[in-house]
Design an enzyme around this catalytic site. Structure first.
Site, PDB file in Angstrom:
ATOM      1  N   ASP A  23      11.876   7.091  -2.341  1.00 24.37           N
ATOM      2  CA  ASP A  23      10.883   6.640  -1.374  1.00 24.37           C
ATOM      3  C   ASP A  23      10.975   5.123  -1.341  1.00 24.37           C
ATOM      4  O   ASP A  23      10.555   4.448  -2.280  1.00 24.37           O
ATOM      5  CB  ASP A  23       9.486   7.104  -1.811  1.00 24.37           C
ATOM      6  CG  ASP A  23       8.372   6.519  -0.940  1.00 24.37           C
ATOM      7  OD1 ASP A  23       8.677   5.820   0.045  1.00 24.37           O
ATOM      8  OD2 ASP A  23       7.185   6.759  -1.268  1.00 24.37           O
ATOM      9  N   LYS A  87      10.557  -3.915   4.584  1.00 26.96           N
ATOM     10  CA  LYS A  87      10.719  -2.709   5.394  1.00 26.96           C
ATOM     11  C   LYS A  87      10.257  -2.931   6.834  1.00 26.96           C
ATOM     12  O   LYS A  87      10.770  -2.321   7.765  1.00 26.96           O
ATOM     13  CB  LYS A  87       9.909  -1.577   4.757  1.00 26.96           C
ATOM     14  CG  LYS A  87      10.170  -0.201   5.334  1.00 26.96           C
ATOM     15  CD  LYS A  87       9.418   0.831   4.517  1.00 26.96           C
ATOM     16  CE  LYS A  87       9.541   2.224   5.064  1.00 26.96           C
ATOM     17  NZ  LYS A  87       8.798   3.184   4.215  1.00 26.96           N
ATOM     18  N   ASP A 211      -1.011   9.292   5.959  1.00 26.01           N
ATOM     19  CA  ASP A 211      -0.375   8.422   4.969  1.00 26.01           C
ATOM     20  C   ASP A 211      -0.954   7.015   5.040  1.00 26.01           C
ATOM     21  O   ASP A 211      -0.629   6.234   5.938  1.00 26.01           O
ATOM     22  CB  ASP A 211       1.143   8.399   5.222  1.00 26.01           C
ATOM     23  CG  ASP A 211       1.903   7.531   4.207  1.00 26.01           C
ATOM     24  OD1 ASP A 211       1.258   6.797   3.436  1.00 26.01           O
ATOM     25  OD2 ASP A 211       3.143   7.595   4.202  1.00 26.01           O
TER      26      ASP A 211
END
Ligand code: ADP
Ligand code: MG
Length: 615
Positions: A23, A87, A211
């Site tokens: 992840d 990211k 999430d």
């Protein structure tokens, strides 16, 4: 094609190898595996007991990177050289992120173009791919240390909304870190898989995955059917997460305590806020005394502070449902992901919103994505004996293109029925027919695959090479019958043929073909690279040849000589079958001839201007 259990790893090279699940998060990253003995997915834990590695890279004076907790500590003391949230920049151009760059404490280079962003640290420049690869390298090293074995293969997760460029960037980062990335999996899909959803063939469910991480919120609606997971909608807020809770707590303390000078205190307060928030998911009251002040927070206060932020996340849920044209009743399960869903009030509000008595939240929310990635990895490794039974194409289907390469139209494991199409064109001026050869298999060169049929499209009207547009379509119906058709779009001429791809192939033969492709993957890549380089070289030679025939007069004798020489060198390189040499010499010929094209345009322009007046 019916139901086929494909166990690509039986007795294969992969059997004892561990493929890890990763992840790669905005705030934290981690790595997980399925244990051989217990068959359970676990997150890998260092001696310090921690599984999470902060996704932060710090560079020291010499440009040496460090990753993880030690790097995260530098966010306060050395912000310019500490890269976090990389990211957010993956696969993005400066234009894409121009409005966000003031959010970063480090330098994102503005070259005002469509090219991918770079980050400047001291004198050096790094791409988001470089930086992500440093995080992946750290995870790989940790895993190797814990498992005491080399780790070379991985499944990496990305948000469901990541586009192709962002997915490719993630793959490239893996490659740079020395990992063979077997698959990129959507984070919500991985989280559902961690709860065992999608593993049974007859299961059909619609799932909402909520999430809430450190800096981002993602809501995904998935439909799982026959072991195939489809993303129906995604929504979210790229600036909503745990960090916002921390900042809101800091704001509360500043007001409450009347802080005089803030600059230095703020960073410390932020860390205290995060401690408070985390402690309050276990106790009702938080207190911390320093020589200067006392910080306190009750759970009730935290909930008042957090409430408007949670409400924003629920608005996104509402939008996602609207986009998918679903109502709350259509959602069968809700899966909770991300460290911030530990907040009691988050769970309560989400339950209320979706009208559920229970949520899927018993796995560790900041590990659940990695655990799912590990399960996917285990399936790919063939260790999972309860293989998925899918209605899928067991082998890739495609056609032969230039140089005997396999051009896949429908990849292996595509669900059926299925449809795919691609346009091709002719290679020769006035070419009136085109042979379309259909193959099945995983190898890069058609000669190593299984020939299924050949289709001849004739009657293409005479046109220069490259002009006809031939649309080749593949259609597999529910019974697994493949129909291939080809149509020249300008003239409308058409041909089609029906094939039963499974015909005459046993499961064992199919498995053998798959194994064969696995063990030959490296040679295939080399062969494909050589064919591609040779094709490009040949095309270059043809183009230059044509140019010299038509426009040789534009060149001086010496230029002509240089060009001829380089063409001969390139022809020799082609004979040598050395890919790198071919590429180098093609590039040289390209360099030499590039100015000629400009000259040709100028000449054409001069010609066109003759006898015409320009006002
Ligand atoms: P990401 O997916 O963005 O990398 P994570 O899922 O790891 O992020 O979530 C990190 C966030 O979770 C941080 O903001 C952290 O403060 C928060 N968090 C971790 N534990 C708790 C807790 N017990 N209560 C509330 N928030 C928590
Ligand atoms: Mg995450």
């Amino acid at each position: 094609m019916g139901k086929i259990a494909i166990n690509i790893a039986t007795g294969s090279i992969q059997q004892s190898e561990t493929i890890v699940g990763i992840d790669l998060g905005t705030t934290n990253s981690l790595i997980a595996i399925v244990r051989h003995d217990t068959k359970k997915a676990i997150a890998l834990r260092e001696i310090d007991g921690l599984t999470l590695v902060p996704s932060v890279v710090h560079f020291d004076h010499f440009g040496n990177p460090s990753v993880g907790v030690s790097a995260a500590e530098k966010m306060i003391s050395d912000p310019q050289n500490t890269i976090y949230s990389v990211k957010r920049l993956m696969g993005k151009s400066y234009k894409d992120v121009a409005s966000e760059t003031n959010q970063f404490s480090y330098k994102v280079i503005d070259d005002n173009s469509d090219s991918l962003v770079k980050i400047q640290v001291g004198e050096r420049f790094y791409s988001p791919i470089d930086l992500s690869s440093l995080i992946l390298k750290e995870l790989k090293a940790r895993a190797e240390h814990i498992l005491k074995t080399p780790v070379n293969k991985a499944v990496i997760t990305v948000p469901a909304y990541f586009n192709d460029t962002q997915r490719q960037a993630t793959r490239d980062a893996g490659k740079l870190a020395g990992l063979d990335v077997l698959r990129i999996v959507n984070e919500p899909t991985a989280a559902s898989l961690a709860y065992g959803m999608g593993l049974k063939a007859d299961e059909e469910k619609t799932i909402a995955v909520y999430d809430l991480g450190g800096g981002t919120f993602d809501l995904s609606i998935l439909h799982i059917h026959n072991g195939i997971c489809e993303v129906l909608a995604t929504n979210g807020d790229t600036y909503l997460g745990g960090d916002d809770f921390d900042q809101a707590i800091v704001k509360h303390w500043i007001q409450e305590l009347n802080f005089p000078s803030l600059n230095n205190a703020q960073a410390k307060l932020r860390l205290a806020a995060e401690r408070a928030k985390k402690q309050l998911s276990e106790s009702d009251f938080f207190e911390e005394k320093t020589s200067e002040y006392t910080l306190s927070l009750s759970r009730a206060q935290l909930e008042t502070i957090a409430s408007p932020l949670i409400q924003r996340s629920l608005d996104c849920c509402r939008n996602a449902l609207n986009d998918a044209q679903l109502s709350i009743n259509n959602i069968d399960e809700v899966v909770m992901v991300g460290g911030s869903t530990r907040l009691y009030l988050v769970k309560e509000k989400v339950k209320q919103f979706f009208g559920k008595d229970r949520l899927y939240d018993n796995l560790n929310p900041d590990e659940v994505v990695a655990l799912g990635a590990a399960i996917q990895a285990d399936i790919l490794a063939g260790n999972n004996t309860e293989m998925l039974l899918l209605d899928v194409t067991p082998l890739s289907l495609g056609i032969e293109t230039m140089g005997g390469l396999m051009d896949v139209l429908i990849p292996r494991n595509s669900k059926i029925p299925n449809k795919a199409g691609r346009q091709y064109t002719t290679q020769i001026d006035g070419q009136s027919s085109m042979r379309i050869s259909v193959f099945q298999g995983e190898r890069d060169l058609v000669k190593d695959n299984r020939a299924l049929a050949t289709l001849n499209l004739s009657g293409i009207p005479g046109m220069p090479a490259g002009l006809p547009k031939v649309e080749v379509s593949f259609l597999i119906d529910a019974d697994g019958i493949l129909k291939v058709s080809a149509k020249e779009l300008r003239s409308g001429v058409e041909q089609s043929i029906e094939i039963s791809p499974k015909y005459g192939l046993t499961d064992e033969q199919m498995e053998a073909m798959l194994l064969d492709s696995l063990s030959n993957a490296k040679e295939d890549m080399q062969a494909r690279a050589l064919v591609e380089a040779s094709t490009e070289a040949q095309q270059m030679l043809d183009t230059v040849n044509r140019f010299l025939q038509k426009n040789g007069s534009l060149l001086q004798a010496e230029e002509n000589q240089t060009t001829q020489n380089q063409m001969n060198i390139l022809k020799e390189a082609l004979e040598s079958k050395d890919k790198n040499l071919i590429q180098t010499e093609t590039e040289k010929l390209n360099e030499i001839t590039r100015p000629y094209a400009e000259r040709l345009m100028d000449a054409a322009l001069t010609e066109a201007m003759k006898g015409k007046k320009i006002l």
